[in-house]
Scaffold this motif. Structure first.
Motif, short mmCIF file in Angstrom:
data_model
loop_
_atom_site.label_atom_id
_atom_site.label_comp_id
_atom_site.label_asym_id
_atom_site.label_seq_id
_atom_site.Cartn_x
_atom_site.Cartn_y
_atom_site.Cartn_z
N ALA A 9 49.70 76.23 40.10
CA ALA A 9 49.67 77.60 40.76
C ALA A 9 50.96 78.28 40.41
O ALA A 9 51.86 77.66 40.43
CB ALA A 9 49.53 77.20 42.23
N ILE A 10 50.67 79.43 39.70
CA ILE A 10 51.92 80.15 39.63
C ILE A 10 51.91 81.34 40.28
O ILE A 10 51.15 82.18 40.47
CB ILE A 10 51.95 80.54 38.10
N ASP A 11 53.18 81.58 41.18
CA ASP A 11 53.30 82.76 42.10
C ASP A 11 54.79 83.35 41.96
O ASP A 11 55.54 82.58 41.07
CB ASP A 11 53.20 82.04 43.69
N ASP A 133 49.57 84.09 46.44
CA ASP A 133 49.54 83.10 47.42
C ASP A 133 48.88 81.84 47.14
O ASP A 133 48.05 81.33 47.78
CB ASP A 133 48.70 83.82 48.34
N ILE A 134 48.88 81.55 45.75
CA ILE A 134 48.18 80.45 45.11
C ILE A 134 48.77 79.01 45.85
O ILE A 134 47.67 78.31 46.36
CB ILE A 134 48.20 80.41 43.66
N GLY A 135 50.05 78.83 45.63
CA GLY A 135 50.58 77.58 46.19
C GLY A 135 50.58 77.54 47.58
O GLY A 135 50.66 76.48 48.23
N THR A 136 50.61 78.82 48.40
CA THR A 136 50.96 78.71 49.78
C THR A 136 49.31 78.68 50.58
O THR A 136 49.11 77.96 51.45
CB THR A 136 51.54 79.96 50.25
N VAL A 137 48.36 79.43 50.16
CA VAL A 137 47.03 79.87 50.74
C VAL A 137 46.10 79.17 49.97
O VAL A 137 45.03 78.46 50.59
CB VAL A 137 46.97 81.11 51.01
N VAL A 138 45.70 79.56 48.64
CA VAL A 138 44.58 79.20 47.90
C VAL A 138 44.50 77.77 47.75
O VAL A 138 43.49 77.22 47.98
CB VAL A 138 44.31 79.97 46.65
N PHE A 139 45.37 77.32 47.08
CA PHE A 139 45.63 75.80 46.69
C PHE A 139 46.78 75.16 47.07
O PHE A 139 47.51 74.93 46.41
CB PHE A 139 45.43 75.76 45.24
N PRO A 140 46.96 74.98 48.50
CA PRO A 140 48.14 74.36 49.12
C PRO A 140 48.15 72.86 48.54
O PRO A 140 49.32 72.30 48.52
CB PRO A 140 48.14 74.45 50.54
#
Ligand code: DC
Length: 229
Positions: A9-11, A133-140
């Motif tokens: 995940a890259i945010d 929001d990948i690391g926080t919501v989509v793929f925590p």
């Protein structure tokens, strides 16, 4: 020793080199690259072209049901964005979309629809996904989470050059205004605002080249992919 598939995940903020890095890392690892910003851009393009009233949730939901976004790897081996079967890769990068995309991305209905699709796309792992929001919501639960930053001026120069490569000459001031405006909306919105996940690793790209960014991410990825038997 085996290599397992993971989710990377890259945010980070706009124009920090997320997508360039993500694309190359995915190619090297043989993973699928998913540009979630392109999905929000495609929705924005549809909303602009169909005059969707952002203040009317029913209209927004109705429009979302008409939207089908997909990615296809084209002849030159790059992943391009398709909206209802049409290649919109060029259109979604234009300023008229950039100027409206953050506003569209604040809408809960839009986020719910995109997140659901993104989770489906990453279910099998072996993906590099970039966004806000990948690391926080989509793929925590992503095995590797990165948060990219860079100095404002460097980001604006890079974005201006990128636009120029696509034959769009935009004033540096206008590019900078757009980035600042998007940062503000992206970090202050109520629905999943941009923030670093507690367990994300920060990569500041101000003084490093694309190759160095890619090397660093590959090194981190391999350390998570190695399974010793
Ligand atoms: O990565 P990008 O600059 O193409 O993204 C365009 C916009 O989409 C960005 O300003 C905010 C929104 N976005 C988002 O809200 N969530 C994501 N996961 C990806 C992008």
């Amino acid at each position: 020793m085996n290599l397992r598939k993971i989710v990377i995940a890259i945010d980070g903020y706009s124009a920090c080199g997320k997508s360039t890095t993500a694309k190359e890392v995915a190619a090297i690892l043989g993973f699928r690259y998913i540009d979630t910003g392109a999905m929000y851009r495609a929705v924005t393009l549809y909303f602009i072209d169909h005059h969707v009233a952002l203040t009317n949730p029913k209209e927004v939901n109705r429009a979302l049901q008409q939207i089908n976004i997909s990615f296809k790897v084209t002849k030159n081996n790059t992943s391009e964005t398709f909206l209802n079967g049409l290649n919109v890769e060029k259109d979604i990068r234009k300023m008229r979309v950039s100027e409206n995309v953050s506003q569209v991305s604040t809408l809960k209905e839009v986020r719910v629809a995109m997140v659901e699709q993104q989770r489906r796309m990453g279910k099998e792992k072996g993906v590099v996904m970039d966004g806000r929001d990948i690391g926080t919501v989509v793929f925590p639960q992503a095995e590797l989470k990165l948060f990219m930053t860079a100095d404002m001026l460097v980001r604006a120069f890079r974005r201006q050059r990128e636009l120029l490569d696509r034959n769009q000459l935009v004033d540096l001031d206008d590019v900078m205004d757009n980035i600042l405006q998007r940062d503000k909306i992206d970090t202050t919105r109520t629905e999943s605002p941009l923030r670093k996940a507690d367990d994300a690793i920060v990569i500041d790209t101000t003084h490093i080249s694309i190759d160095e960014q890619v090397d660093e991410v590959i090194r981190l990825a391999l350390s998570h992919m190695m399974v010793i038997r």
